[in-house]
Scaffold this motif. Structure first.
Motif, PDB file in Angstrom:
ATOM      1  N   GLN A  30      -5.648   7.511   9.207  1.00 38.03           N
ATOM      2  CA  GLN A  30      -6.258   6.299   9.766  1.00 38.03           C
ATOM      3  C   GLN A  30      -7.584   6.628  10.448  1.00 38.03           C
ATOM      4  OE1 GLN A  30      -3.261   4.781  12.425  1.00 38.03           O
ATOM      5  NE2 GLN A  30      -2.119   3.784  10.802  1.00 38.03           N
ATOM      6  N   ILE A  31      -7.596   7.679  11.229  1.00 42.14           N
ATOM      7  CA  ILE A  31      -8.795   8.046  11.998  1.00 42.14           C
ATOM      8  C   ILE A  31      -9.936   8.436  11.066  1.00 42.14           C
ATOM      9  CG2 ILE A  31      -9.733   9.759  13.613  1.00 42.14           C
ATOM     10  CD1 ILE A  31      -6.824   9.802  14.845  1.00 42.14           C
ATOM     11  N   THR A  32      -9.622   9.188  10.008  1.00 40.27           N
ATOM     12  CA  THR A  32     -10.675   9.651   9.098  1.00 40.27           C
ATOM     13  C   THR A  32     -11.000   8.637   8.006  1.00 40.27           C
ATOM     14  OG1 THR A  32      -9.032  10.850   7.779  1.00 40.27           O
ATOM     15  CG2 THR A  32     -10.194  12.106   9.475  1.00 40.27           C
ATOM     16  N   GLY A  33     -10.234   7.539   7.961  1.00 44.05           N
ATOM     17  CA  GLY A  33     -10.538   6.476   6.999  1.00 44.05           C
ATOM     18  C   GLY A  33     -10.080   6.753   5.585  1.00 44.05           C
ATOM     19  N   ILE A  34      -9.076   7.602   5.420  1.00 44.43           N
ATOM     20  CA  ILE A  34      -8.550   7.857   4.083  1.00 44.43           C
ATOM     21  C   ILE A  34      -7.148   7.256   3.979  1.00 44.43           C
ATOM     22  CG2 ILE A  34      -9.960   9.908   3.672  1.00 44.43           C
ATOM     23  CD1 ILE A  34      -7.579  11.636   4.408  1.00 44.43           C
ATOM     24  N   PRO A  35      -6.695   6.957   2.758  1.00 43.57           N
ATOM     25  CA  PRO A  35      -5.368   6.355   2.622  1.00 43.57           C
ATOM     26  C   PRO A  35      -4.255   7.339   2.962  1.00 43.57           C
ATOM     27  CG  PRO A  35      -6.516   6.429   0.495  1.00 43.57           C
ATOM     28  CD  PRO A  35      -7.411   7.053   1.501  1.00 43.57           C
ATOM     29  N   CYS A  36      -3.163   6.797   3.433  1.00 43.86           N
ATOM     30  CA  CYS A  36      -1.956   7.566   3.699  1.00 43.86           C
ATOM     31  C   CYS A  36      -0.861   7.023   2.796  1.00 43.86           C
ATOM     32  CB  CYS A  36      -1.542   7.430   5.165  1.00 43.86           C
ATOM     33  SG  CYS A  36      -0.013   8.291   5.561  1.00 43.86           S
ATOM     34  N   VAL A  37      -0.170   7.925   2.126  1.00 43.90           N
ATOM     35  CA  VAL A  37       0.952   7.560   1.267  1.00 43.90           C
ATOM     36  C   VAL A  37       2.207   8.193   1.865  1.00 43.90           C
ATOM     37  CG1 VAL A  37       1.977   7.786  -1.034  1.00 43.90           C
ATOM     38  CG2 VAL A  37      -0.499   7.425  -0.784  1.00 43.90           C
ATOM     39  N   GLY A  38       3.169   7.351   2.187  1.00 41.45           N
ATOM     40  CA  GLY A  38       4.431   7.857   2.713  1.00 41.45           C
ATOM     41  C   GLY A  38       5.366   8.234   1.575  1.00 41.45           C
ATOM     42  N   LEU A  39       6.112   9.302   1.758  1.00 48.81           N
ATOM     43  CA  LEU A  39       7.098   9.745   0.783  1.00 48.81           C
ATOM     44  C   LEU A  39       8.449   9.800   1.484  1.00 48.81           C
ATOM     45  CD1 LEU A  39       7.719  10.789  -2.066  1.00 48.81           C
ATOM     46  CD2 LEU A  39       7.194  13.088  -1.235  1.00 48.81           C
ATOM     47  N   MET A  40       9.234   8.739   1.332  1.00 49.29           N
ATOM     48  CA  MET A  40      10.519   8.621   2.023  1.00 49.29           C
ATOM     49  C   MET A  40      11.619   9.172   1.128  1.00 49.29           C
ATOM     50  SD  MET A  40      12.299   5.257   3.702  1.00 49.29           S
ATOM     51  CE  MET A  40      11.091   5.103   5.006  1.00 49.29           C
ATOM     52  N   THR A  41      12.256  10.253   1.580  1.00 48.59           N
ATOM     53  CA  THR A  41      13.264  10.933   0.764  1.00 48.59           C
ATOM     54  C   THR A  41      14.680  10.733   1.298  1.00 48.59           C
ATOM     55  OG1 THR A  41      12.948  12.978   1.997  1.00 48.59           O
ATOM     56  CG2 THR A  41      11.615  12.677   0.002  1.00 48.59           C
ATOM     57  N   THR A  42      14.887   9.691   2.068  1.00 51.35           N
ATOM     58  CA  THR A  42      16.221   9.368   2.568  1.00 51.35           C
ATOM     59  C   THR A  42      16.845   8.308   1.675  1.00 51.35           C
ATOM     60  OG1 THR A  42      15.378   7.647   4.049  1.00 51.35           O
ATOM     61  CG2 THR A  42      15.525   9.882   4.949  1.00 51.35           C
ATOM     62  N   ALA A  43      17.972   7.773   2.085  1.00 52.26           N
ATOM     63  CA  ALA A  43      18.684   6.773   1.283  1.00 52.26           C
ATOM     64  C   ALA A  43      18.072   5.386   1.459  1.00 52.26           C
ATOM     65  CB  ALA A  43      20.160   6.767   1.648  1.00 52.26           C
ATOM     66  N   SER A  80       7.240   2.998  11.514  1.00 54.83           N
ATOM     67  CA  SER A  80       5.855   2.536  11.668  1.00 54.83           C
ATOM     68  C   SER A  80       4.917   3.140  10.639  1.00 54.83           C
ATOM     69  CB  SER A  80       5.346   2.867  13.076  1.00 54.83           C
ATOM     70  OG  SER A  80       6.129   2.221  14.033  1.00 54.83           O
ATOM     71  N   VAL A  81       5.109   4.421  10.330  1.00 53.88           N
ATOM     72  CA  VAL A  81       4.229   5.078   9.359  1.00 53.88           C
ATOM     73  C   VAL A  81       4.381   4.427   7.986  1.00 53.88           C
ATOM     74  CG1 VAL A  81       3.733   7.248   8.169  1.00 53.88           C
ATOM     75  CG2 VAL A  81       4.102   7.237  10.634  1.00 53.88           C
ATOM     76  N   ALA A  82       5.599   4.068   7.619  1.00 55.15           N
ATOM     77  CA  ALA A  82       5.801   3.386   6.328  1.00 55.15           C
ATOM     78  C   ALA A  82       5.063   2.051   6.314  1.00 55.15           C
ATOM     79  CB  ALA A  82       7.288   3.185   6.063  1.00 55.15           C
ATOM     80  N   ILE A  83       5.032   1.387   7.439  1.00 53.58           N
ATOM     81  CA  ILE A  83       4.329   0.107   7.532  1.00 53.58           C
ATOM     82  C   ILE A  83       2.817   0.305   7.514  1.00 53.58           C
ATOM     83  CG2 ILE A  83       3.887  -1.868   9.065  1.00 53.58           C
ATOM     84  CD1 ILE A  83       6.871  -1.585   9.927  1.00 53.58           C
ATOM     85  N   ASP A  84       2.337   1.348   8.192  1.00 50.10           N
ATOM     86  CA  ASP A  84       0.895   1.584   8.306  1.00 50.10           C
ATOM     87  C   ASP A  84       0.293   2.296   7.098  1.00 50.10           C
ATOM     88  OD1 ASP A  84       0.977   0.389  10.795  1.00 50.10           O
ATOM     89  OD2 ASP A  84       1.134   2.281  11.878  1.00 50.10           O
ATOM     90  N   SER A  85       1.117   2.879   6.239  1.00 47.57           N
ATOM     91  CA  SER A  85       0.625   3.596   5.064  1.00 47.57           C
ATOM     92  C   SER A  85       0.093   2.622   4.017  1.00 47.57           C
ATOM     93  CB  SER A  85       1.747   4.437   4.441  1.00 47.57           C
ATOM     94  OG  SER A  85       2.187   5.427   5.328  1.00 47.57           O
ATOM     95  N   ALA A  86      -0.793   3.127   3.154  1.00 44.99           N
ATOM     96  CA  ALA A  86      -1.287   2.309   2.047  1.00 44.99           C
ATOM     97  C   ALA A  86      -0.104   1.846   1.199  1.00 44.99           C
ATOM     98  CB  ALA A  86      -2.278   3.105   1.211  1.00 44.99           C
ATOM     99  N   PHE A  87       0.813   2.744   0.967  1.00 42.89           N
ATOM    100  CA  PHE A  87       2.105   2.409   0.363  1.00 42.89           C
ATOM    101  C   PHE A  87       3.061   3.559   0.639  1.00 42.89           C
ATOM    102  CE2 PHE A  87       1.947   5.064  -3.435  1.00 42.89           C
ATOM    103  CZ  PHE A  87       0.597   5.215  -3.662  1.00 42.89           C
TER     104      PHE A  87
END
Length: 154
Positions: free
Chosen positions: A49-62, A123-130
Protein backbone atom coordinates in the motif's frame (compact mmCIF):
# COMPACT_ATOMS: atom_id res chain seq x y z
CA UNK A 1 -2.87 -16.69 29.26
CA UNK A 2 0.06 -14.24 29.57
CA UNK A 3 1.42 -15.31 26.16
CA UNK A 4 -1.96 -14.74 24.54
CA UNK A 5 -2.33 -11.32 26.18
CA UNK A 6 1.10 -10.35 24.84
CA UNK A 7 0.24 -11.59 21.36
CA UNK A 8 -2.99 -9.60 21.39
CA UNK A 9 -1.11 -6.46 22.32
CA UNK A 10 2.02 -6.46 20.18
CA UNK A 11 1.11 -7.88 16.75
CA UNK A 12 0.97 -4.49 15.01
CA UNK A 13 3.93 -3.15 17.00
CA UNK A 14 6.07 -5.94 15.53
CA UNK A 15 4.77 -5.21 12.04
CA UNK A 16 5.52 -1.51 12.48
CA UNK A 17 9.13 -2.33 13.34
CA UNK A 18 9.47 -4.46 10.19
CA UNK A 19 8.16 -1.78 7.83
CA UNK A 20 11.31 0.33 7.27
CA UNK A 21 13.41 -2.67 6.21
CA UNK A 22 10.58 -4.10 4.14
CA UNK A 23 10.07 -0.79 2.33
CA UNK A 24 13.81 -0.52 1.59
CA UNK A 25 13.80 -4.07 0.21
CA UNK A 26 10.69 -3.56 -1.94
CA UNK A 27 12.32 -0.49 -3.49
CA UNK A 28 15.72 -2.15 -3.93
CA UNK A 29 14.23 -5.06 -5.92
CA UNK A 30 11.82 -2.79 -7.79
CA UNK A 31 8.91 -4.98 -6.73
CA UNK A 32 5.88 -4.85 -8.99
CA UNK A 33 3.54 -6.89 -6.78
CA UNK A 34 3.53 -8.38 -3.29
CA UNK A 35 2.15 -11.89 -2.76
CA UNK A 36 1.68 -12.76 0.90
CA UNK A 37 -0.25 -14.75 3.44
CA UNK A 38 -3.05 -12.41 4.50
CA UNK A 39 -3.20 -14.04 7.92
CA UNK A 40 0.47 -13.80 8.86
CA UNK A 41 2.04 -10.91 6.93
CA UNK A 42 0.10 -7.74 7.55
CA UNK A 43 3.27 -5.67 7.10
CA UNK A 44 3.70 -7.02 3.55
CA UNK A 45 0.28 -5.70 2.59
CA UNK A 46 1.07 -2.38 4.27
CA UNK A 47 4.37 -2.20 2.37
CA UNK A 48 2.53 -2.70 -0.90
CA UNK A 49 0.00 0.00 0.00
CA UNK A 50 2.74 2.45 0.97
CA UNK A 51 4.79 1.87 -2.19
CA UNK A 52 1.70 1.88 -4.42
CA UNK A 53 2.01 -1.65 -5.77
CA UNK A 54 -0.72 -4.31 -5.72
CA UNK A 55 -0.91 -6.88 -2.96
CA UNK A 56 -2.21 -10.37 -3.66
CA UNK A 57 -3.24 -12.47 -0.69
CA UNK A 58 -2.69 -16.22 -0.77
CA UNK A 59 -5.00 -17.85 1.77
CA UNK A 60 -4.05 -21.48 2.37
CA UNK A 61 -6.56 -22.30 5.11
CA UNK A 62 -9.99 -23.91 4.79
CA UNK A 63 -11.48 -20.84 3.14
CA UNK A 64 -12.36 -17.31 4.25
CA UNK A 65 -14.59 -18.58 7.06
CA UNK A 66 -11.86 -20.72 8.62
CA UNK A 67 -10.38 -17.98 10.76
CA UNK A 68 -13.63 -17.38 12.64
CA UNK A 69 -13.51 -20.94 13.94
CA UNK A 70 -9.74 -21.07 14.37
CA UNK A 71 -9.60 -17.78 16.29
CA UNK A 72 -12.35 -18.76 18.73
CA UNK A 73 -10.83 -22.19 19.25
CA UNK A 74 -7.29 -20.89 19.72
CA UNK A 75 -8.33 -18.20 22.20
CA UNK A 76 -10.47 -20.69 24.11
CA UNK A 77 -7.55 -23.12 24.39
CA UNK A 78 -5.39 -20.24 25.67
CA UNK A 79 -8.02 -19.35 28.29
CA UNK A 80 -9.31 -16.16 26.67
CA UNK A 81 -12.32 -14.85 24.81
CA UNK A 82 -12.38 -12.50 21.84
CA UNK A 83 -13.94 -9.85 24.08
CA UNK A 84 -11.06 -10.12 26.56
CA UNK A 85 -8.49 -9.88 23.77
CA UNK A 86 -10.25 -6.82 22.35
CA UNK A 87 -10.30 -5.21 25.79
CA UNK A 88 -6.54 -5.73 26.19
CA UNK A 89 -5.91 -4.24 22.74
CA UNK A 90 -8.22 -1.28 23.35
CA UNK A 91 -6.56 -0.37 26.66
CA UNK A 92 -2.91 -0.93 25.75
CA UNK A 93 -1.52 2.57 25.25
CA UNK A 94 1.64 1.54 23.29
CA UNK A 95 -0.62 -0.16 20.76
CA UNK A 96 -2.81 2.92 20.41
CA UNK A 97 0.36 5.01 19.91
CA UNK A 98 1.50 2.53 17.25
CA UNK A 99 -1.80 2.98 15.40
CA UNK A 100 -1.33 6.74 15.49
CA UNK A 101 2.26 6.50 14.18
CA UNK A 102 1.14 4.23 11.34
CA UNK A 103 -1.57 6.74 10.39
CA UNK A 104 0.73 9.76 10.66
CA UNK A 105 3.79 8.32 8.92
CA UNK A 106 2.28 5.97 6.34
CA UNK A 107 -1.42 6.78 6.08
CA UNK A 108 -2.32 3.28 7.30
CA UNK A 109 -5.58 3.15 9.21
CA UNK A 110 -5.57 0.45 11.86
CA UNK A 111 -7.90 -0.05 14.79
CA UNK A 112 -7.80 -2.26 17.86
CA UNK A 113 -10.66 -4.39 16.54
CA UNK A 114 -9.20 -5.05 13.07
CA UNK A 115 -9.17 -8.77 12.29
CA UNK A 116 -11.43 -9.46 15.28
CA UNK A 117 -14.77 -7.80 14.56
CA UNK A 118 -16.46 -9.62 13.10
CA UNK A 119 -14.61 -12.65 14.39
CA UNK A 120 -12.30 -14.06 11.73
CA UNK A 121 -12.15 -10.91 9.61
CA UNK A 122 -8.95 -10.75 7.59
CA UNK A 123 -8.15 -7.10 6.90
CA UNK A 124 -5.31 -7.94 4.52
CA UNK A 125 -7.67 -10.06 2.40
CA UNK A 126 -10.01 -7.09 2.22
CA UNK A 127 -7.25 -4.57 1.46
CA UNK A 128 -5.49 -6.73 -1.15
CA UNK A 129 -6.08 -6.28 -4.87
CA UNK A 130 -7.44 -9.81 -4.68
CA UNK A 131 -6.99 -12.90 -2.53
CA UNK A 132 -6.52 -16.41 -3.84
CA UNK A 133 -8.11 -19.10 -1.67
CA UNK A 134 -6.49 -22.49 -2.13
CA UNK A 135 -9.24 -24.83 -0.98
CA UNK A 136 -12.11 -26.58 -2.67
CA UNK A 137 -15.59 -25.45 -1.74
CA UNK A 138 -16.48 -28.84 -0.23
CA UNK A 139 -13.42 -28.62 2.09
CA UNK A 140 -14.01 -25.02 3.16
CA UNK A 141 -15.30 -24.10 6.59
CA UNK A 142 -18.66 -22.32 6.43
CA UNK A 143 -18.30 -18.54 6.42
CA UNK A 144 -20.38 -16.82 9.10
CA UNK A 145 -23.04 -14.53 7.59
CA UNK A 146 -21.58 -11.26 8.95
CA UNK A 147 -18.16 -12.17 7.58
CA UNK A 148 -19.58 -13.22 4.22
CA UNK A 149 -21.41 -9.89 3.89
CA UNK A 150 -18.22 -7.99 4.76
CA UNK A 151 -16.20 -9.81 2.10
CA UNK A 152 -18.92 -9.46 -0.52
CA UNK A 153 -19.14 -5.71 0.12
CA UNK A 154 -15.46 -5.39 -0.90
Amino acid sequence: VALMVAMCKIKELMSEMMLPGLLRWLKSVNAQVVVCCPLMKKEACWGAQITGIPCVGLMTTAGPGSMAYAMKDFLEKMGMTIEECLEHRKNYQPLQECFERLRAKYGIKVAYNDDMEPCGKCSVAIDSAFTLVTTAEFLADPTPKDLQELYEAK
